[in-house]
Every structure is written in structure tokens, then in C-alpha cells.
Design an enzyme around this catalytic site. Structure first.
Site, PDB file in Angstrom:
ATOM      1  N   HIS A 134      83.184  56.158  77.766  1.00  0.00           N
ATOM      2  CA  HIS A 134      82.299  55.604  76.738  1.00  0.00           C
ATOM      3  C   HIS A 134      81.141  54.858  77.383  1.00  0.00           C
ATOM      4  CE1 HIS A 134      81.327  52.706  73.355  1.00  0.00           C
ATOM      5  NE2 HIS A 134      80.973  53.898  72.941  1.00  0.00           N
ATOM      6  N   ASN A 185      83.269  48.062  71.258  1.00  0.00           N
ATOM      7  CA  ASN A 185      82.896  48.287  69.854  1.00  0.00           C
ATOM      8  C   ASN A 185      83.833  47.598  68.876  1.00  0.00           C
ATOM      9  OD1 ASN A 185      80.521  49.623  70.144  1.00  0.00           O
ATOM     10  ND2 ASN A 185      81.417  51.655  70.110  1.00  0.00           N
TER      11      ASN A 185
END
Ligand SMILES: NC(=O)c1ccc[n+]([C@@H]2O[C@H](COP(=O)([O-])OP(=O)(O)OC[C@H]3O[C@@H](n4cnc5c(N)ncnc54)[C@H](O)[C@@H]3O)[C@@H](O)[C@H]2O)c1
Length: 279
Positions: A134, A185
Site C-alpha cells: 500500500h 487509513n
């Protein structure tokens, strides 16, 4: 190295691979996206060279990149990084196709922000070589990558992807469990959504909410400007995916976010989001 999806993230990942000296094949279904990616990467590499951040010959870096719509051209790759839009059905369909054209020793990484990696691995015949990598936006400037092995990922694949990310792409790495949102996130998205909610509730103006978090909390950029940078469509898909995993109300997408996406106000990439970028 292969990259599938040449949007905001894919183009940055491809750039770092070419800057790291690897041959990079970039695949996208949209010819206009491939053209945009080529032009943006060239601009970005040129800027890095002229500012003294990168010692390289721009033409040589660009010659390492191939842009195509043909997924089968990824067959020789050691690692393929997927960066198509944040939609489970689209990603599952792509992983099935990738599984068919890649050897079982090619590592497949997803740049998903919120979809469980195990769901994508399980769609393939060789889930041991599937994991999450990510990246953060803009990829050439942001130093971090979250490495996310799923329950199905084999150690050799995690080690290969971890080493590649550090040594070729020049990134710092943290390891995260396969939980939607990973480390960053899961913390960042509720904060961004609450900024949108504050705007929707009329707590303050757009500019004052952003100024509040920059001046009051030392954030490098206001949350609403950051939403525009991420892309409001991506924000919506990420929030929906995090909500469906955690059932936590802090992940519920505010109506104002949905209306912006309905209106085609997708952020910087479309010229208008919470802010207007047309001038
Ligand atoms: N935007 C961000 O800040 C950010 C940050 C971290 C991770 N991500 C994740 O990265 C991924 C990509 O996001 P983005 O912002 O770059 O999206 P984007 O909309 O800018 O780009 C997606 C690209 O994928 C292409 N595409 C769609 N389906 C395809 C397919 N089947 N085969 C090949 N190409 C296909 C599209 O044509 C488009 O060019 C998403 O999973 C997102 O959640 C985004």
C-alpha cells in the site's frame, strides 16, 4: 516489474520502478490513461533531476517504461503491482486474469486501500504469492509503503516484495495485518470523513476547516484539500469498504461526499472537488 492501472497511483509506482533501474511494463485498459501516465512520469522525472533530487538521464529512465493494454505482456515480470480502481469485483476479475498469464513464482501485489488482501488472493490459484503493497500519494514523494501479507501469503513472497520495495523503490516499509484500512487509513479516513461532515454541517467554511487543521494541529495539508488530492471517488469507495468491514459509524460516507461524486466533482484529477482547480 509490471503495474496494472496507470492512474494517480500506478503512474507513481511505475516511475519509482524505472528510477530504481528496472524495466517496467504499465498496463491500462484506457489508452488516454496510458498517454497521461507517460507524460506525467516524464514531467515528474525531469523535475526530480532538475531539482537535484535524482541523478539520472531522463531519456534513459523513460526508455525502461513500456505502456500497453496487453495483460499478457506481463508474463516475464518478477512482481506485478495492481493499482486499478477500488472496486472488489473489478479487482477479483483482474486477479483471475493475472493468475492465468503469470508464472506461480511471480509475486502479485495489490495497492488496495481497503479491500481485504485475502479476498483477492483467494480469487487466484496461487494465493501464496499475493499480498498488499500500500503506497501513499504522491508516490514519488511519500516515503512509506505498508506491506500486508494475508493469511494465505507465503513467506517467500512477503520477503521478495519487502526487499524490492526497500531496495528498488527506495521506500520505508511497515508491516500491517490484513484488516481493511491497515495502519494508516484506519486512522486517517475517519479524520477526513469528519472534516467533510463538519463542512456539511456548516461548522465552518472549507478554507477555515483546512486552516484549522494546518495551523492548529501542524498538518502539512488541510483534510479537504487532501480529499481532493486522493480523489473523492476513491475516498467514497474506501469509506464504503472500511464501513462494510468494521461496521463502525466513523467510516460512514457523508452525503456531501456522495453528492460531489454524483456531480463528477472528483477532486484535482477532474479539475473540481471541494476546491476548484480549473484556473
Ligand atoms: N488515490 C490515492 O490517494 C490512493 C492512495 C493509496 C492507494 N490507492 C489505491 O490505489 C488504487 C488505484 O487508485 P488511483 O487513485 O490510482 O485510481 P485512478 O482512478 O486514478 O486510476 C485507476 C486506473 O485503472 C485503470 N483501470 C481500471 N480497470 C482496469 C483494468 N481492469 N485493467 C487495467 N486498468 C484498469 C483506469 O483506466 C485508471 O487509469 C485503488 O485501489 C486505490 O484505493 C489510492
Amino acid at each position: 516489474m509490471g503495474v496494472v492501472g496507470s492512474g494517480i497511483m500506478g503512474m507513481g509506482i511505475a516511475e519509482m520502478g524505472a528510477r530504481g533501474g528496472w524495466s517496467v511494463t504499465v498496463v491500462d485498459t484506457a489508452p488516454a490513461a496510458l498517454e497521461r501516465a507517460r507524460a506525467s512520469i516524464e514531467k515528474s522525472v525531469t523535475r526530480a533531476v532538475s531539482s537535484g533530487k535524482l541523478e539520472a538521464d531522463v531519456a534513459e529512465v523513460m526508455s525502461r517504461l513500456t505502456f500497453t493494454h496487453d495483460l499478457a505482456s506481463l508474463t516475464p515480470c518478477s512482481i506485478v503491482i495492481e493499482a486499478i480502481r477500488e472496486n472488489l469485483e473489478d479487482k477479483v476479475a483482474l486477479f483471475k486474469e493475472l493468475d492465468a498469464v503469470l508464472s506461480p513464482t511471480t509475486v502479485i501485489a495489490t495497492n488496495t486501500s481497503s479491500i481485504p488482501v485475502a479476498k483477492l488472493g483467494a480469487a487466484t490459484a496461487h494465493p501464496g504469492r499475493v499480498l498488499g503493497l500500500h503506497f501513499f500519494n504522491p508516490v514519488p514523494l511519500m516515503p512509506l509503503v505498508e506491506v500486508v501479507p494475508s493469511l494465505l501469503t507465503e513467506d517467500w513472497a512477503t520477503e521478495m516484495a519487502d526487499g524490492f520495495t526497500r531496495e528498488v523503490l527506495g521506500k520505508k516499509v511497515i508491516r500491517a495485518k490484513d484488516r481493511a484500512g491497515f495502519v494508516v487509513n484506519a486512522i486517517l479516513v475517519p479524520y477526513l470523513l469528519s472534516a467533510i461532515r463538519s463542512l456539511d454541517n456548516g461548522v465552518a467554511s472549507l478554507e477555515d476547516i483546512d486552516e484549522g487543521m494546518v495551523g492548529g494541529c501542524g498538518m502539512p495539508m488541510g483534510p479537504l484539500r487532501l480529499c481532493d488530492l486522493i480523489g473523492l471517488d476513491t475516498m467514497l469507495l474506501v469509506a464504503e469498504s472500511l464501513y462494510s468491514e468494521h461496521l463502525d459509524p466513523s467510516f460512514v460516507p457523508p452525503a456531501l461526499l456522495r453528492r460531489h461524486v454524483d456531480a463528477g466533482y472528483l477532486g484535482r484529477k477532474s479539475g473540481r472537488g471541494f476546491y476548484d482547480y480549473s484556473t
